[in-house]
Design a protein around this motif. Sequence first.
Motif, PDB file in Angstrom:
ATOM      1  N   ARG A 165      44.678  16.156  61.167  1.00  0.00           N
ATOM      2  CA  ARG A 165      45.874  16.606  60.480  1.00  0.00           C
ATOM      3  C   ARG A 165      46.737  15.398  60.089  1.00  0.00           C
ATOM      4  NH1 ARG A 165      50.988  20.022  61.886  1.00  0.00           N
ATOM      5  NH2 ARG A 165      51.540  18.102  62.942  1.00  0.00           N
ATOM      6  N   ASP A 166      46.750  14.378  60.972  1.00  0.00           N
ATOM      7  CA  ASP A 166      47.568  13.204  60.704  1.00  0.00           C
ATOM      8  C   ASP A 166      47.166  12.515  59.398  1.00  0.00           C
ATOM      9  OD1 ASP A 166      48.720  13.805  63.035  1.00  0.00           O
ATOM     10  OD2 ASP A 166      48.001  12.055  64.160  1.00  0.00           O
ATOM     11  N   GLN A 167      45.835  12.429  59.179  1.00  0.00           N
ATOM     12  CA  GLN A 167      45.374  11.776  57.960  1.00  0.00           C
ATOM     13  C   GLN A 167      45.837  12.546  56.730  1.00  0.00           C
ATOM     14  OE1 GLN A 167      42.501   9.208  57.494  1.00  0.00           O
ATOM     15  NE2 GLN A 167      43.430   8.433  59.351  1.00  0.00           N
ATOM     16  N   ARG A 168      45.721  13.865  56.800  1.00  0.00           N
ATOM     17  CA  ARG A 168      46.173  14.681  55.662  1.00  0.00           C
ATOM     18  C   ARG A 168      47.670  14.538  55.453  1.00  0.00           C
ATOM     19  NH1 ARG A 168      42.154  18.763  55.036  1.00  0.00           N
ATOM     20  NH2 ARG A 168      40.708  18.516  56.756  1.00  0.00           N
ATOM     21  N   LEU A 169      48.417  14.602  56.564  1.00  0.00           N
ATOM     22  CA  LEU A 169      49.874  14.506  56.449  1.00  0.00           C
ATOM     23  C   LEU A 169      50.266  13.149  55.886  1.00  0.00           C
ATOM     24  CD1 LEU A 169      51.325  16.255  59.635  1.00  0.00           C
ATOM     25  CD2 LEU A 169      51.257  17.095  57.294  1.00  0.00           C
ATOM     26  N   SER A 170      49.611  12.073  56.372  1.00  0.00           N
ATOM     27  CA  SER A 170      50.071  10.780  55.858  1.00  0.00           C
ATOM     28  C   SER A 170      49.641  10.596  54.410  1.00  0.00           C
ATOM     29  CB  SER A 170      49.619   9.612  56.739  1.00  0.00           C
ATOM     30  OG  SER A 170      48.324   9.777  57.156  1.00  0.00           O
ATOM     31  N   ALA A 171      48.522  11.201  54.013  1.00  0.00           N
ATOM     32  CA  ALA A 171      48.161  11.154  52.590  1.00  0.00           C
ATOM     33  C   ALA A 171      49.224  11.882  51.769  1.00  0.00           C
ATOM     34  CB  ALA A 171      46.796  11.783  52.362  1.00  0.00           C
ATOM     35  N   ALA A 172      49.623  13.062  52.225  1.00  0.00           N
ATOM     36  CA  ALA A 172      50.634  13.831  51.488  1.00  0.00           C
ATOM     37  C   ALA A 172      51.959  13.085  51.476  1.00  0.00           C
ATOM     38  CB  ALA A 172      50.807  15.213  52.115  1.00  0.00           C
ATOM     39  N   ALA A 173      52.291  12.431  52.612  1.00  0.00           N
ATOM     40  CA  ALA A 173      53.572  11.740  52.704  1.00  0.00           C
ATOM     41  C   ALA A 173      53.644  10.565  51.728  1.00  0.00           C
ATOM     42  CB  ALA A 173      53.815  11.252  54.124  1.00  0.00           C
ATOM     43  N   LEU A 174      52.484  10.048  51.312  1.00  0.00           N
ATOM     44  CA  LEU A 174      52.479   8.953  50.340  1.00  0.00           C
ATOM     45  C   LEU A 174      52.505   9.486  48.910  1.00  0.00           C
ATOM     46  CD1 LEU A 174      49.867   6.614  51.994  1.00  0.00           C
ATOM     47  CD2 LEU A 174      52.264   6.079  51.578  1.00  0.00           C
ATOM     48  N   GLY A 175      52.616  10.807  48.779  1.00  0.00           N
ATOM     49  CA  GLY A 175      52.655  11.392  47.445  1.00  0.00           C
ATOM     50  C   GLY A 175      51.290  11.415  46.775  1.00  0.00           C
ATOM     51  N   LEU A 176      50.208  11.370  47.560  1.00  0.00           N
ATOM     52  CA  LEU A 176      48.876  11.485  46.955  1.00  0.00           C
ATOM     53  C   LEU A 176      48.645  12.954  46.603  1.00  0.00           C
ATOM     54  CD1 LEU A 176      46.675   9.241  49.284  1.00  0.00           C
ATOM     55  CD2 LEU A 176      48.099   8.600  47.351  1.00  0.00           C
ATOM     56  N   SER A 177      48.085  13.184  45.421  1.00  0.00           N
ATOM     57  CA  SER A 177      47.807  14.563  45.014  1.00  0.00           C
ATOM     58  C   SER A 177      46.587  15.084  45.766  1.00  0.00           C
ATOM     59  CB  SER A 177      47.552  14.614  43.519  1.00  0.00           C
ATOM     60  OG  SER A 177      46.400  13.858  43.232  1.00  0.00           O
ATOM     61  N   THR A 178      46.427  16.406  45.767  1.00  0.00           N
ATOM     62  CA  THR A 178      45.275  16.982  46.469  1.00  0.00           C
ATOM     63  C   THR A 178      43.944  16.430  45.952  1.00  0.00           C
ATOM     64  OG1 THR A 178      46.581  18.957  46.803  1.00  0.00           O
ATOM     65  CG2 THR A 178      44.241  19.145  47.242  1.00  0.00           C
ATOM     66  N   PRO A 179      43.724  16.366  44.616  1.00  0.00           N
ATOM     67  CA  PRO A 179      42.444  15.801  44.153  1.00  0.00           C
ATOM     68  C   PRO A 179      42.223  14.374  44.645  1.00  0.00           C
ATOM     69  CG  PRO A 179      43.567  16.901  42.349  1.00  0.00           C
ATOM     70  CD  PRO A 179      44.533  16.898  43.486  1.00  0.00           C
ATOM     71  N   THR A 180      43.266  13.536  44.622  1.00  0.00           N
ATOM     72  CA  THR A 180      43.088  12.164  45.106  1.00  0.00           C
ATOM     73  C   THR A 180      42.761  12.157  46.591  1.00  0.00           C
ATOM     74  OG1 THR A 180      44.769  11.474  43.536  1.00  0.00           O
ATOM     75  CG2 THR A 180      44.151   9.894  45.226  1.00  0.00           C
ATOM     76  N   THR A 181      43.456  12.990  47.355  1.00  0.00           N
ATOM     77  CA  THR A 181      43.191  13.038  48.791  1.00  0.00           C
ATOM     78  C   THR A 181      41.746  13.448  49.041  1.00  0.00           C
ATOM     79  OG1 THR A 181      45.470  13.753  49.059  1.00  0.00           O
ATOM     80  CG2 THR A 181      44.038  13.957  50.969  1.00  0.00           C
ATOM     81  N   ILE A 182      41.271  14.436  48.293  1.00  0.00           N
ATOM     82  CA  ILE A 182      39.898  14.883  48.469  1.00  0.00           C
ATOM     83  C   ILE A 182      38.930  13.760  48.133  1.00  0.00           C
ATOM     84  CG2 ILE A 182      38.127  16.398  47.511  1.00  0.00           C
ATOM     85  CD1 ILE A 182      40.286  18.544  47.277  1.00  0.00           C
ATOM     86  N   ARG A 183      39.169  13.106  46.981  1.00  0.00           N
ATOM     87  CA  ARG A 183      38.228  12.096  46.499  1.00  0.00           C
ATOM     88  C   ARG A 183      38.203  10.876  47.420  1.00  0.00           C
ATOM     89  NH1 ARG A 183      39.336   8.046  43.224  1.00  0.00           N
ATOM     90  NH2 ARG A 183      41.388   8.923  42.766  1.00  0.00           N
ATOM     91  N   THR A 184      39.379  10.410  47.842  1.00  0.00           N
ATOM     92  CA  THR A 184      39.400   9.129  48.541  1.00  0.00           C
ATOM     93  C   THR A 184      39.350   9.253  50.056  1.00  0.00           C
ATOM     94  OG1 THR A 184      41.807   9.144  48.499  1.00  0.00           O
ATOM     95  CG2 THR A 184      40.693   7.983  46.732  1.00  0.00           C
ATOM     96  N   ILE A 185      39.812  10.364  50.601  1.00  0.00           N
ATOM     97  CA  ILE A 185      39.893  10.438  52.056  1.00  0.00           C
ATOM     98  C   ILE A 185      38.962  11.495  52.629  1.00  0.00           C
ATOM     99  CG2 ILE A 185      41.441  10.950  53.986  1.00  0.00           C
ATOM    100  CD1 ILE A 185      43.608   9.635  52.062  1.00  0.00           C
TER     101      ILE A 185
END
Lengths: 284, 289
Positions: A165-185
């Motif tokens: 959950r932390d990885q998702r939260l910190s991705a969101a906290a950096l303003g990464l969009s869902t597609p970017t989060t999916i692709r890169t993380i």
Amino acid sequence: MLRQSRHVQEYGPTAIIWAAATMVVVPFFWLMGDLLWNGWNHLSLSFLFSAPQNAGREGGIGPILMSTLLVVGVCMGVAVPIGLGTALFLSEYTRQDHALGRLIRASLDVLAGVPSIVFGLFGNALFCQALGLGFSILSGGLTLACMVLPILIRTVEESFRAISRDQRLSAAALGLSTPTTIRTILLPAAIPGLLVGGILGLGRAIAETAALIFTSGYVDRMPESLMDSGRTLAVHIYDLAMNVAGGNPNAYATALVLVGLLLIINLSSSWITTRWTSFNQLPA
Amino acid sequence: MDLIQPTPRITSDSDERAGFRAWLPYPSTEPCCEPVAHIRAENLSIAYQGRQALRNVNLEINRGCITALVGPSGCGKTSFLMTLNRLTDLIPGCQVSGTLHINELNVLAQTTNLLNLRRTVGMIFQKPTVFPFSIRKNLELPLREHGTHDRTVLAATIEHVLQQVGLWQEVKDRLDRPAQGLSGGQQQRLCLARALVLSPDVLMLDEPCSALDPLSSGIIEDLIVSLQGHYTVIIVTHNLAQARRIADHVAFFWSYEGVGKLVEQGSAQQIFESPKEELTAAYISGIRG
Ligand SMILES: Nc1ncnc2c1ncn2[C@@H]1O[C@H](COP(=O)(O)OP(=O)(O)OP(=O)(O)O)[C@@H](O)[C@H]1O
Ligand SMILES: [Mg+2]
């Protein structure tokens, strides 16, 4: 007397566990030994590449290897993208208690338990007849894709859910969009799971007979396109062993090739998985 | 700690400077800690699955100051932070009511652009959360996502923020190695750099030192102090001595039968030396919690 019972208490369970483990290993070596003993002599390069003759009693398995690769290729080519998409949908776009998500999961669990012969009949009705693909490598591959999808989706979904959950939260906290989060993380982190799911599916697909007899058929000529009927290794073994008198030696040799392929697939997948995880934990 | 150099501040608004400012991690405003409200929460309540976790918080946070949120476990400090950048949207069953403004921006409005909001409000978590790829890519990813693709700008910004968090000397030769290979303290500084890379206005730190040894913890603390005046910093900490050392303002939360409330707020000096509420006095002298 007392010492003896202590002895039994300590070593009894150990012995049972060892016996259980041995009972699993023995059949494996027995089977491999049997295959090697009966099949090794018939195995040669020309066996791998030449066409079968005399209903398979003589000659090789060239076209059959080709058909197998094509059927499995179609299967994985269709199943991996659809499986990945569905797994992403289930883990990222629906909540665990979402109605559609629950329905999809329930149907997958049922599908995973359906016998392959039922998939064969279904594939025949849908792909061969309703969609007019006839007995063809394409029909067979698509049927197998339906069959391996449940395992593939569940394994990949699990690996997405395992990402913290932390990885998702910190991705969101950096303003990464869902597609970017999916692709890169998410996708890179899910690759080991995707591999394991893919390998399980591949193993199931390559060893399948019942689902293919009614869909990709028996023809043992070299396929010229995906619309040709083609006989896979497992179907060839089945046919030689059941329908062809004197087909046993070549059936053994073919089985040896099939088991060899399965071994290579499994070993390479565990190699890739360890390589992958050890790269990610490499000290900087 | 000589690595933490204050950055030259940009005050002019000429075009050339504005272009430069686009990748400068510090906001263009003069460093200050003035009684100018930057963040204003009114009657802010948060509930999880219908259960209230925080009730009617009224809190003003001043621009450029370091505000410490203190209070016992479960009183809603993390929940409060997560509403500021709307991470609460990611939590199923979480409902936020009341009003919340950052400058003129109505944070809780449906129409708020979340990606922009999160660019201006950076957040650091308790455990360092580096992504499983190289140090460079950890820093490039947010920049690229927000529209910076020029390689020289990327490289310059990365060097700048790593200098800012005192990590440049340590990692400049291994920017392309996996970030998980760094020590915990280094990882936390990388997370700080990764938040600074987007030049946020507000920086929230949720117990940033609690997973670190005293030495790394001290380094992070010095870093936070160096941010004072340049960013509006909100830090959650259980370490009251730390809050006393670094904070300009302190907000004290308490949990009444599972519902968190803001008990008292004020300057750090006032809270620690002459608290108005008995509960605050008891908490800071270590009698309760
Ligand atoms: N995702 C969640 N789902 C349900 N309840 C939650 C969730 N997150 C927090 N809560 C509840 O909200 C309350 C406040 O939690 P929060 O994490 O904000 O407290 P905290 O002050 O940050 O505590 P700590 O100091 O331990 O970090 C707690 O009672 C907690 O159980
Ligand atoms: Mg917390």
